[in-house]
Every structure is written in structure tokens, then in C-alpha cells.
Scaffold this motif. Sequence first.
Motif, PDB file in Angstrom:
ATOM      1  N   HIS A   6       0.504  -1.095  -0.091  1.00 35.99           N
ATOM      2  CA  HIS A   6       0.004   0.130  -0.156  1.00 35.99           C
ATOM      3  C   HIS A   6       0.564   1.142   0.314  1.00 35.99           C
ATOM      4  CE1 HIS A   6      -1.833   3.651   2.838  1.00 35.99           C
ATOM      5  NE2 HIS A   6      -2.825   3.230   1.542  1.00 35.99           N
ATOM      6  N   THR A   7       0.373   1.768  -0.542  1.00 36.45           N
ATOM      7  CA  THR A   7       1.265   3.706  -0.978  1.00 36.45           C
ATOM      8  C   THR A   7      -0.165   4.507  -1.097  1.00 36.45           C
ATOM      9  OG1 THR A   7       3.200   4.623  -1.880  1.00 36.45           O
ATOM     10  CG2 THR A   7       2.275   3.427  -3.092  1.00 36.45           C
ATOM     11  N   ALA A   8       0.710   5.983  -0.841  1.00 42.06           N
ATOM     12  CA  ALA A   8      -0.420   6.904  -1.159  1.00 42.06           C
ATOM     13  C   ALA A   8      -0.171   7.891  -1.108  1.00 42.06           C
ATOM     14  CB  ALA A   8      -1.602   6.653   0.331  1.00 42.06           C
ATOM     15  N   ASP A   9      -0.867   9.156  -1.922  1.00 41.52           N
ATOM     16  CA  ASP A   9      -0.605  10.754  -1.814  1.00 41.52           C
ATOM     17  C   ASP A   9       1.173  10.243  -2.272  1.00 41.52           C
ATOM     18  OD1 ASP A   9      -2.950  11.857  -1.042  1.00 41.52           O
ATOM     19  OD2 ASP A   9      -2.023  10.724   0.513  1.00 41.52           O
ATOM     20  N   LEU A  10       1.802   9.888  -3.724  1.00 45.35           N
ATOM     21  CA  LEU A  10       2.144  10.362  -3.822  1.00 45.35           C
ATOM     22  C   LEU A  10       2.901  11.680  -4.510  1.00 45.35           C
ATOM     23  CD1 LEU A  10       3.844   6.797  -5.720  1.00 45.35           C
ATOM     24  CD2 LEU A  10       4.417   8.456  -3.469  1.00 45.35           C
ATOM     25  N   HIS A  11       1.428  12.466  -5.105  1.00 43.14           N
ATOM     26  CA  HIS A  11       1.664  13.611  -6.044  1.00 43.14           C
ATOM     27  C   HIS A  11       2.676  14.133  -6.615  1.00 43.14           C
ATOM     28  CE1 HIS A  11      -1.411  15.368  -3.163  1.00 43.14           C
ATOM     29  NE2 HIS A  11      -1.065  14.929  -2.441  1.00 43.14           N
ATOM     30  N   LEU A  12       2.622  13.108  -7.802  1.00 40.65           N
ATOM     31  CA  LEU A  12       4.117  12.440  -9.348  1.00 40.65           C
ATOM     32  C   LEU A  12       3.323  14.221  -9.359  1.00 40.65           C
ATOM     33  CD1 LEU A  12       3.761   9.088 -10.471  1.00 40.65           C
ATOM     34  CD2 LEU A  12       5.401  10.190  -8.738  1.00 40.65           C
ATOM     35  N   GLY A  13       4.244  14.799 -10.668  1.00 44.62           N
ATOM     36  CA  GLY A  13       4.417  15.807 -10.754  1.00 44.62           C
ATOM     37  C   GLY A  13       4.257  17.386 -10.376  1.00 44.62           C
ATOM     38  N   SER A  14       4.038  17.100  -8.675  1.00 43.81           N
ATOM     39  CA  SER A  14       3.659  18.234  -8.206  1.00 43.81           C
ATOM     40  C   SER A  14       5.491  19.527  -8.837  1.00 43.81           C
ATOM     41  CB  SER A  14       4.105  18.050  -6.440  1.00 43.81           C
ATOM     42  OG  SER A  14       4.030  19.431  -6.190  1.00 43.81           O
ATOM     43  N   LEU A  15       4.936  20.907  -8.018  1.00 49.65           N
ATOM     44  CA  LEU A  15       6.206  21.884  -8.745  1.00 49.65           C
ATOM     45  C   LEU A  15       6.878  21.437  -7.366  1.00 49.65           C
ATOM     46  CD1 LEU A  15       4.473  23.749 -11.658  1.00 49.65           C
ATOM     47  CD2 LEU A  15       6.444  21.980 -11.839  1.00 49.65           C
ATOM     48  N   PHE A  16       6.031  21.879  -6.228  1.00 47.10           N
ATOM     49  CA  PHE A  16       6.409  22.496  -4.877  1.00 47.10           C
ATOM     50  C   PHE A  16       7.084  23.701  -5.133  1.00 47.10           C
ATOM     51  CE2 PHE A  16       8.079  17.922  -5.014  1.00 47.10           C
ATOM     52  CZ  PHE A  16       7.640  17.365  -4.236  1.00 47.10           C
ATOM     53  N   GLU A  17       5.574  24.762  -4.982  1.00 46.09           N
ATOM     54  CA  GLU A  17       5.621  26.169  -5.408  1.00 46.09           C
ATOM     55  C   GLU A  17       5.538  26.697  -3.947  1.00 46.09           C
ATOM     56  OE1 GLU A  17       3.391  27.366  -9.392  1.00 46.09           O
ATOM     57  OE2 GLU A  17       1.921  26.729  -7.576  1.00 46.09           O
ATOM     58  N   LEU A  47       7.685  -9.615  -4.646  1.00 46.43           N
ATOM     59  CA  LEU A  47       7.821 -10.220  -3.055  1.00 46.43           C
ATOM     60  C   LEU A  47       6.853 -10.974  -3.366  1.00 46.43           C
ATOM     61  CD1 LEU A  47       8.023  -7.067  -0.423  1.00 46.43           C
ATOM     62  CD2 LEU A  47       9.363  -8.748  -0.630  1.00 46.43           C
ATOM     63  N   LYS A  48       6.491 -10.802  -4.546  1.00 48.47           N
ATOM     64  CA  LYS A  48       5.115 -11.904  -6.111  1.00 48.47           C
ATOM     65  C   LYS A  48       3.854 -11.267  -4.702  1.00 48.47           C
ATOM     66  CE  LYS A  48       8.062 -15.226  -8.226  1.00 48.47           C
ATOM     67  NZ  LYS A  48       9.115 -15.653  -7.328  1.00 48.47           N
ATOM     68  N   ASP A  49       3.402  -9.951  -4.633  1.00 50.61           N
ATOM     69  CA  ASP A  49       2.424  -9.562  -4.083  1.00 50.61           C
ATOM     70  C   ASP A  49       1.456  -9.846  -4.747  1.00 50.61           C
ATOM     71  OD1 ASP A  49       3.648  -8.620  -1.471  1.00 50.61           O
ATOM     72  OD2 ASP A  49       3.958  -6.305  -2.906  1.00 50.61           O
ATOM     73  N   ASN A  50       0.111  -9.792  -4.432  1.00 48.36           N
ATOM     74  CA  ASN A  50      -1.026 -10.227  -4.906  1.00 48.36           C
ATOM     75  C   ASN A  50      -1.519  -8.801  -5.891  1.00 48.36           C
ATOM     76  OD1 ASN A  50      -1.720 -11.791  -2.803  1.00 48.36           O
ATOM     77  ND2 ASN A  50      -2.170 -13.050  -4.439  1.00 48.36           N
ATOM     78  N   PHE A  51      -0.989  -7.440  -5.283  1.00 51.66           N
ATOM     79  CA  PHE A  51      -1.851  -6.611  -5.347  1.00 51.66           C
ATOM     80  C   PHE A  51      -1.140  -5.856  -4.834  1.00 51.66           C
ATOM     81  CE2 PHE A  51      -5.198  -7.350  -2.941  1.00 51.66           C
ATOM     82  CZ  PHE A  51      -5.152  -5.434  -1.980  1.00 51.66           C
ATOM     83  N   LEU A  52      -0.630  -4.108  -6.092  1.00 48.11           N
ATOM     84  CA  LEU A  52      -0.581  -2.682  -5.741  1.00 48.11           C
ATOM     85  C   LEU A  52      -1.699  -2.297  -5.734  1.00 48.11           C
ATOM     86  CD1 LEU A  52       1.824  -0.769  -4.528  1.00 48.11           C
ATOM     87  CD2 LEU A  52       2.545  -0.396  -7.157  1.00 48.11           C
ATOM     88  N   LEU A  53      -1.695  -1.599  -4.017  1.00 49.63           N
ATOM     89  CA  LEU A  53      -2.699  -0.202  -3.567  1.00 49.63           C
ATOM     90  C   LEU A  53      -2.654   1.126  -3.508  1.00 49.63           C
ATOM     91  CD1 LEU A  53      -6.318  -0.715  -2.466  1.00 49.63           C
ATOM     92  CD2 LEU A  53      -5.611  -0.426  -0.183  1.00 49.63           C
ATOM     93  N   ILE A  54      -2.711   1.971  -4.232  1.00 49.00           N
ATOM     94  CA  ILE A  54      -2.210   3.342  -4.399  1.00 49.00           C
ATOM     95  C   ILE A  54      -3.380   4.693  -4.872  1.00 49.00           C
ATOM     96  CG2 ILE A  54      -0.789   5.338  -5.843  1.00 49.00           C
ATOM     97  CD1 ILE A  54       0.170   2.973  -7.690  1.00 49.00           C
ATOM     98  N   CYS A  55      -3.575   5.079  -2.998  1.00 53.97           N
ATOM     99  CA  CYS A  55      -4.637   5.337  -2.494  1.00 53.97           C
ATOM    100  C   CYS A  55      -3.970   7.516  -2.319  1.00 53.97           C
ATOM    101  CB  CYS A  55      -4.925   5.185  -1.062  1.00 53.97           C
ATOM    102  SG  CYS A  55      -5.476   3.473  -1.037  1.00 53.97           S
ATOM    103  N   GLY A  56      -5.227   7.922  -2.575  1.00 54.56           N
ATOM    104  CA  GLY A  56      -5.014   9.245  -2.706  1.00 54.56           C
ATOM    105  C   GLY A  56      -4.371   9.935  -3.581  1.00 54.56           C
ATOM    106  N   ASP A  57      -3.555  10.636  -4.010  1.00 57.24           N
ATOM    107  CA  ASP A  57      -3.618  11.141  -5.178  1.00 57.24           C
ATOM    108  C   ASP A  57      -2.152  10.483  -5.970  1.00 57.24           C
ATOM    109  OD1 ASP A  57      -5.323  13.041  -4.880  1.00 57.24           O
ATOM    110  OD2 ASP A  57      -4.439  14.695  -3.933  1.00 57.24           O
TER     111      ASP A  57
END
Length: 74
Positions: A6-17, A47-57
Motif C-alpha cells: 500500500h502507498t498513498a499521496d505521491l503527488h507525482l508532477g508536483s512543482l513544490f511552489e 515479493l510476488k504480492d497479489n496487488f499494489l494499492l495506491i490510495c490518495g493522489d
Amino acid sequence: MIKFIHTADLHLGSLFEKASFPGDMAKIRREELFKALENIVNSAAELKDNFLLICGDLFEEKYCTVHDIKRVFD
């Protein structure tokens, strides 16, 4: 047993203004976020996980580019 990462809120593309660090550091930080996602995906595969859960942005909608989306897709 079901395994997942599980991961969340990576906000890829942010310019960090509004960040307290200078613009050249923002570019480095943007790259670090993409590298973090790459590491997460690679870990899930290893790790051969069954799935990757990406929550948030996953993307920072206001600044996300076609290039950012293609990079994630690839």
C-alpha cells in the motif's frame, strides 16, 4: 494468504511552489518521487504480492503532464 503493498499521496508532477526549499531542489524532489514509485513497483514484483494499492493522489492534477502519465504507464 493475500499479500499487498500500500502507498498513498505521491503527488507525482508536483512543482513544490510553496515549499521552503529552492527550485533546483524541487526538480530533485520530483525525480525522487518517481524513483520512489519505481522502487515500490519493483518491490511488489520481487515479493510476488497479489496487488499494489495506491490510495490518495498519485498525480498532482494541476501540474501533471502527459509525460508524467506516460512515465508511470511505462
